[in-house]
Enzyme design. Structure first.
Site, short mmCIF file in Angstrom:
data_model
loop_
_atom_site.label_atom_id
_atom_site.label_comp_id
_atom_site.label_asym_id
_atom_site.label_seq_id
_atom_site.Cartn_x
_atom_site.Cartn_y
_atom_site.Cartn_z
N ALA A 9 0.65 -1.51 -6.68
CA ALA A 9 -0.48 -0.63 -6.99
C ALA A 9 -1.84 -1.26 -6.74
O ALA A 9 -2.86 -0.67 -7.10
CB ALA A 9 -0.39 -0.18 -8.45
N SER A 10 -1.88 -2.42 -6.11
CA SER A 10 -3.18 -3.08 -5.95
C SER A 10 -4.04 -2.45 -4.87
O SER A 10 -5.27 -2.52 -4.94
CB SER A 10 -2.97 -4.56 -5.63
OG SER A 10 -2.24 -4.72 -4.42
N ARG A 11 -3.41 -1.82 -3.88
CA ARG A 11 -4.17 -1.27 -2.75
C ARG A 11 -3.52 0.01 -2.25
O ARG A 11 -2.43 0.37 -2.68
CB ARG A 11 -4.22 -2.29 -1.61
CG ARG A 11 -4.93 -3.57 -1.93
CD ARG A 11 -4.86 -4.57 -0.78
NE ARG A 11 -3.49 -5.00 -0.51
CZ ARG A 11 -3.16 -5.81 0.48
NH1 ARG A 11 -4.06 -6.27 1.30
NH2 ARG A 11 -1.90 -6.17 0.65
N VAL A 60 8.89 -7.12 -7.19
CA VAL A 60 9.92 -6.13 -7.55
C VAL A 60 11.13 -6.18 -6.63
O VAL A 60 12.11 -5.47 -6.87
CB VAL A 60 9.33 -4.70 -7.60
CG1 VAL A 60 8.38 -4.56 -8.78
CG2 VAL A 60 8.63 -4.33 -6.29
N ASN A 86 6.45 2.49 -5.27
CA ASN A 86 5.59 2.51 -4.09
C ASN A 86 5.62 1.20 -3.30
O ASN A 86 5.33 1.20 -2.10
CB ASN A 86 4.15 2.81 -4.52
CG ASN A 86 3.15 2.57 -3.42
OD1 ASN A 86 3.07 3.32 -2.46
ND2 ASN A 86 2.38 1.50 -3.55
N SER A 138 9.20 7.30 3.77
CA SER A 138 8.38 7.38 4.97
C SER A 138 8.97 8.42 5.92
O SER A 138 10.18 8.68 5.89
CB SER A 138 8.34 6.02 5.68
OG SER A 138 7.81 6.14 6.99
N TYR A 151 12.75 -1.17 8.95
CA TYR A 151 11.90 -0.36 8.07
C TYR A 151 12.47 1.05 7.93
O TYR A 151 12.58 1.58 6.81
CB TYR A 151 10.48 -0.30 8.64
CG TYR A 151 9.51 0.53 7.85
CD1 TYR A 151 8.96 0.05 6.67
CD2 TYR A 151 9.13 1.79 8.29
CE1 TYR A 151 8.05 0.81 5.94
CE2 TYR A 151 8.22 2.56 7.59
CZ TYR A 151 7.68 2.06 6.40
OH TYR A 151 6.78 2.83 5.69
N LYS A 155 13.87 2.81 4.45
CA LYS A 155 13.27 4.05 3.93
C LYS A 155 14.28 5.21 3.92
O LYS A 155 14.21 6.07 3.04
CB LYS A 155 12.04 4.41 4.77
CG LYS A 155 10.87 3.45 4.57
CD LYS A 155 10.42 3.41 3.13
CE LYS A 155 9.13 2.66 2.93
NZ LYS A 155 8.67 2.66 1.52
#
Length: 241
Positions: A9-11, A60, A86, A138, A151, A155
């Site tokens: 959640a930082s960015r 996480v 997220n 995604s 990736y 997802k």
């Protein structure tokens, strides 16, 4: 007041979610791994506005760190009402160049983290017969992306996990949904040129790229009472890509 945990959640999308949930009266637990300065800046911003927020450092992708993070949460509140999974990484690489370490890191960060956090959050939700889980996948999890096989696989796994878990916990009053963002203007696009970004925008029906706020509003809706009859759903927020 709901207790909301947002991973990564930082960015970007995570920070947009933290702002939106906090500004709507939720107590937000801001998880970050390495981006401490960005996370603290967001924390200070929301604290200065009188919001209920708490910082939680944890990788996480690591089961042990997730357990420790939830122990901290449970020392402050009884549990999490809303979980937004997220945290993620991305990497562009030819399939034949993907190393074992690339593969493990991608699967651990983008998929295993969702499993670890859901597993830790669910006992409290099941006990209360209520809860909202929103997983961020995604568009590549649906259609696949060239030079992003690992990736895309991770997802796609998030989508499958979402659908299966929704079936398992529905009778406990818990909804589990997924958002599949299209191309969103975040740090993940920092290596793209302006020409690259224009090509990507031209591939959407709306002719623009998405913003973190677009995804945050979708996550907020899927966490709200208005979405109580929606579960196991994959919401594509992609501008008509």
């Amino acid at each position: 007041m709901r207790n909301v945990l947002i991973t990564g959640a930082s960015r970007g999308i995570g920070a947009a979610c933290a702002r939106l949930f906090a500004e709507n009266g939720d107590r937000v637990f801001i998880n970050y791994c390495h981006s401490e300065n960005a996370a603290r800046s967001l924390f200070d911003e929301l604290k200065d506005k009188g919001r209920e927020v708490m910082l939680l450092q944890a990788d996480v992708s690591n089961s042990g760190e997730v357990k420790k993070m939830f122990n901290v949460i449970q020392s402050q509140v009884r549990g999490i009402d809303v979980l937004i999974n997220n945290a993620a990484i991305a990497q562009t690489k030819l399939f034949t160049d993907i190393t074992d370490e690339d593969w493990r890191r991608m699967i651990d960060t983008d998929l295993s983290s969702v499993f670890f956090c859901c597993r830790a959050a669910l006992p409290y939700m099941i006990q209360r017969k209520s809860g909202r889980i929103v997983n961020i996948s995604s568009i590549w999890g649906q259609v696949g992306g060239s030079c992003e096989v690992h990736y895309s696989a991770a997802k796609a796994g998030v989508i499958g996990l979402t659908k299966a878990l929704a079936m398992e916990v529905g009778l406990s009053g818990i909804t589990v949904n997924c958002i599949d963002p299209g191309v969103i203007k975040t740090d993940m696009l920092s290596s793209y040129t302006e020409e690259d970004l224009k090509v990507l925008a031209d591939q959407t029906s709306l002719g623009v790229l998405g913003t973190p706020e677009d995804i945050a509003h979708a996550a907020f809706f899927l966490s709200s009472p208005e979405s109580s009859f929606i579960t196991g759903h994959t919401l594509s927020v992609n501008g008509g890509a």
